[in-house]
Every structure is written in C-alpha cells, then in structure tokens.
Design a protein around this motif. Structure first.
Motif, short mmCIF file in Angstrom:
data_model
loop_
_atom_site.label_atom_id
_atom_site.label_comp_id
_atom_site.label_asym_id
_atom_site.label_seq_id
_atom_site.Cartn_x
_atom_site.Cartn_y
_atom_site.Cartn_z
N PRO A 18 0.79 -1.24 0.00
CA PRO A 18 0.00 0.00 0.00
C PRO A 18 0.83 1.29 0.00
CG PRO A 18 -0.86 -1.55 1.62
CD PRO A 18 0.45 -2.11 1.14
N THR A 19 1.97 1.28 0.66
CA THR A 19 2.73 2.53 0.79
C THR A 19 4.08 2.52 0.09
OG1 THR A 19 3.74 1.83 2.88
CG2 THR A 19 1.64 3.03 3.00
N GLY A 20 4.51 1.36 -0.35
CA GLY A 20 5.83 1.25 -0.97
C GLY A 20 5.84 1.70 -2.41
N LYS A 21 6.99 1.53 -3.02
CA LYS A 21 7.10 1.85 -4.44
C LYS A 21 8.14 0.94 -5.07
CE LYS A 21 10.48 5.57 -4.14
NZ LYS A 21 10.81 6.93 -4.53
N GLY A 22 8.02 0.84 -6.37
CA GLY A 22 8.92 0.00 -7.12
C GLY A 22 9.52 0.74 -8.29
N HIS A 23 10.46 0.08 -8.93
CA HIS A 23 11.10 0.64 -10.12
C HIS A 23 11.30 -0.49 -11.12
CE1 HIS A 23 13.27 3.86 -12.17
NE2 HIS A 23 14.01 2.88 -12.66
N ILE A 24 10.92 -0.25 -12.35
CA ILE A 24 11.06 -1.23 -13.43
C ILE A 24 11.98 -0.64 -14.49
CG2 ILE A 24 9.86 -2.42 -15.31
CD1 ILE A 24 7.35 -2.45 -13.63
N ARG A 25 12.87 -1.48 -15.00
CA ARG A 25 13.71 -1.02 -16.11
C ARG A 25 14.05 -2.19 -17.01
NH1 ARG A 25 19.82 -0.01 -13.88
NH2 ARG A 25 20.08 -2.11 -13.09
N ASP A 32 12.41 2.82 -18.04
CA ASP A 32 13.07 3.09 -16.77
C ASP A 32 12.08 3.91 -15.96
OD1 ASP A 32 14.83 3.47 -14.70
OD2 ASP A 32 16.45 4.26 -15.94
N SER A 33 11.22 3.23 -15.19
CA SER A 33 10.06 3.91 -14.60
C SER A 33 9.74 3.40 -13.20
CB SER A 33 8.85 3.70 -15.51
OG SER A 33 7.70 4.31 -14.99
N ASP A 34 9.22 4.30 -12.39
CA ASP A 34 8.68 3.92 -11.09
C ASP A 34 7.30 3.32 -11.28
OD1 ASP A 34 10.90 4.89 -9.70
OD2 ASP A 34 10.04 6.90 -9.55
N TYR A 35 6.87 2.58 -10.27
CA TYR A 35 5.49 2.09 -10.23
C TYR A 35 5.09 1.90 -8.78
CZ TYR A 35 7.01 -2.80 -9.52
OH TYR A 35 7.55 -3.97 -9.04
N SER A 36 3.81 1.85 -8.55
CA SER A 36 3.28 1.72 -7.19
C SER A 36 1.89 1.12 -7.25
CB SER A 36 3.22 3.09 -6.51
OG SER A 36 2.25 3.90 -7.17
N LEU A 37 1.31 0.86 -6.08
CA LEU A 37 -0.07 0.41 -6.07
C LEU A 37 -0.96 1.46 -6.70
CD1 LEU A 37 -2.19 -1.68 -5.25
CD2 LEU A 37 -2.34 -0.51 -3.03
N ARG A 38 -0.69 2.72 -6.42
CA ARG A 38 -1.49 3.81 -7.00
C ARG A 38 -1.41 3.79 -8.53
NH1 ARG A 38 -5.64 7.19 -6.96
NH2 ARG A 38 -5.14 9.26 -7.65
N SER A 39 -0.25 3.50 -9.10
CA SER A 39 -0.12 3.46 -10.56
C SER A 39 -0.89 2.29 -11.15
CB SER A 39 1.34 3.43 -11.01
OG SER A 39 1.95 2.19 -10.72
N ARG A 40 -1.15 1.26 -10.36
CA ARG A 40 -1.94 0.13 -10.83
C ARG A 40 -3.43 0.40 -10.72
NH1 ARG A 40 0.65 -5.54 -8.98
NH2 ARG A 40 -0.21 -6.20 -10.96
N GLU A 41 -3.83 1.18 -9.71
CA GLU A 41 -5.24 1.41 -9.46
C GLU A 41 -5.78 2.67 -10.12
OE1 GLU A 41 -5.62 -0.66 -5.08
OE2 GLU A 41 -5.38 1.51 -5.19
N ALA A 42 -4.94 3.66 -10.33
CA ALA A 42 -5.40 4.95 -10.86
C ALA A 42 -5.42 4.94 -12.37
CB ALA A 42 -4.49 6.07 -10.37
N ASP A 43 -6.35 5.66 -12.92
CA ASP A 43 -6.42 5.83 -14.37
C ASP A 43 -6.02 7.27 -14.66
OD1 ASP A 43 -6.81 4.69 -16.79
OD2 ASP A 43 -8.99 4.88 -16.80
N ASP A 44 -4.80 7.60 -14.27
CA ASP A 44 -4.34 8.99 -14.26
C ASP A 44 -2.93 9.05 -14.84
OD1 ASP A 44 -3.38 11.52 -13.52
OD2 ASP A 44 -4.59 11.54 -11.70
N ALA A 45 -2.73 9.89 -15.82
CA ALA A 45 -1.43 10.00 -16.47
C ALA A 45 -0.35 10.54 -15.53
CB ALA A 45 -1.54 10.90 -17.71
N GLU A 46 -0.76 11.10 -14.41
CA GLU A 46 0.20 11.64 -13.45
C GLU A 46 1.09 10.55 -12.88
OE1 GLU A 46 -0.03 13.36 -8.91
OE2 GLU A 46 -1.68 13.78 -10.27
#
Length: 148
Positions: A18-25, A32-46
C-alpha cells in the motif's frame, strides 16, 4: 538456423504494497520507470507505469508486427497496422487476476478486404509469441480494415 533471443528486465520493490514503491527497467533502456499500487489502481497520467500496462504494450506491439508480417507474406503492399490492448485487472475470490485483454486492430493495405483482414488478424492472434505466452488469459479480438 534457429533464432534465440533473450530480453532482460528488472523490477525492485521497497516497502509494503500500500505505501511502498517499485522501479522497473529494461536492459535496452527503453523503459526506466517507477510504479506503485497507485499506478496500478489509478487511471491517471500523473502516475507512472504498471505491470498491466506493460503487458498490454508488449501484446499490442507484437500483434501489430505479426499482422503486418502476415499481410506482407500474403503479398499486400502499403501496409499500415495499429493495435491497442486494454488489460483488465480484477480482484476475484482467488485474488487479483488479469481476467481479460481486449485487443483491437485496425489496418490497411492495397487491395485488402474486410474478410481477408479478419482472417489475418485471427491468425496473428493465434501465432503471435506474446499472445501465446498469455494463453491463460482470455484475449478478445476486434478488427477493422481502414479504407484508403
């Protein structure tokens, strides 16, 4: 001679989901990008990428190439193909699952008919290496020939 290609990618995660973050490359540097639970759940380009988006991109890219190749093999000229994939992630009783991928393709080629394009798109769905790798997921296909 057989062709064997290996591609590498790496993902790291820190913290709780829920609060962590990841990085994929990727080894190529194309991603070369970050990702998180929010990036999986949100439909937001931010927010940055997520695994489902990457699966969709991989399928769309492979599928477009497969359709273009099959059109070329069948002798069509002036080929243009656009593929889009919508990956559906759902929470089920068994946990989170990718339950369906909707794959749409539009294409054009000199002399191509709607029926011929539908047959070629279906063959690409059956033979595309990424489609085959995703065989455990329902992939729904819609195709449309573009005139002109």
């Amino acid at each position: 001679m057989a062709i064997r290609v290996r591609r590498r990618a790496e993902a790291r995660w820190a913290g709780t989901v829920p609060t962590g973050k990841g990085h994929i490359r990727t080894a190529s540097g194309a991603l070369d990008s970050d990702y998180s639970l929010r990036s999986r759940e949100a439909d937001d380009a931010e927010f940055n990428t997520n695994p489902e988006e990457l699966i969709g991109a991989g399928l769309a890219g492979c599928f477009a190439m497969s359709v273009a190749n099959l059109l070329n093999v069948d002798g069509y000229a002036d080929v243009g193909v656009t593929a889009k994939a919508m990956v559906q992630l759902e929470q089920t009783d068994a946990g989170f699952r990718i339950t369906e991928i909707t794959l749409s393709v539009t294409g054009s080629a000199a002399g191509l008919t709607d029926d011929e394009f539908a047959l070629i798109a279906d063959e690409a769905k059956r033979t595309c290496p990424v489609s085959l790798a995703l065989a455990g997921t329902t992939i729904t296909l819609s195709e449309k020939r573009v005139v002109g």
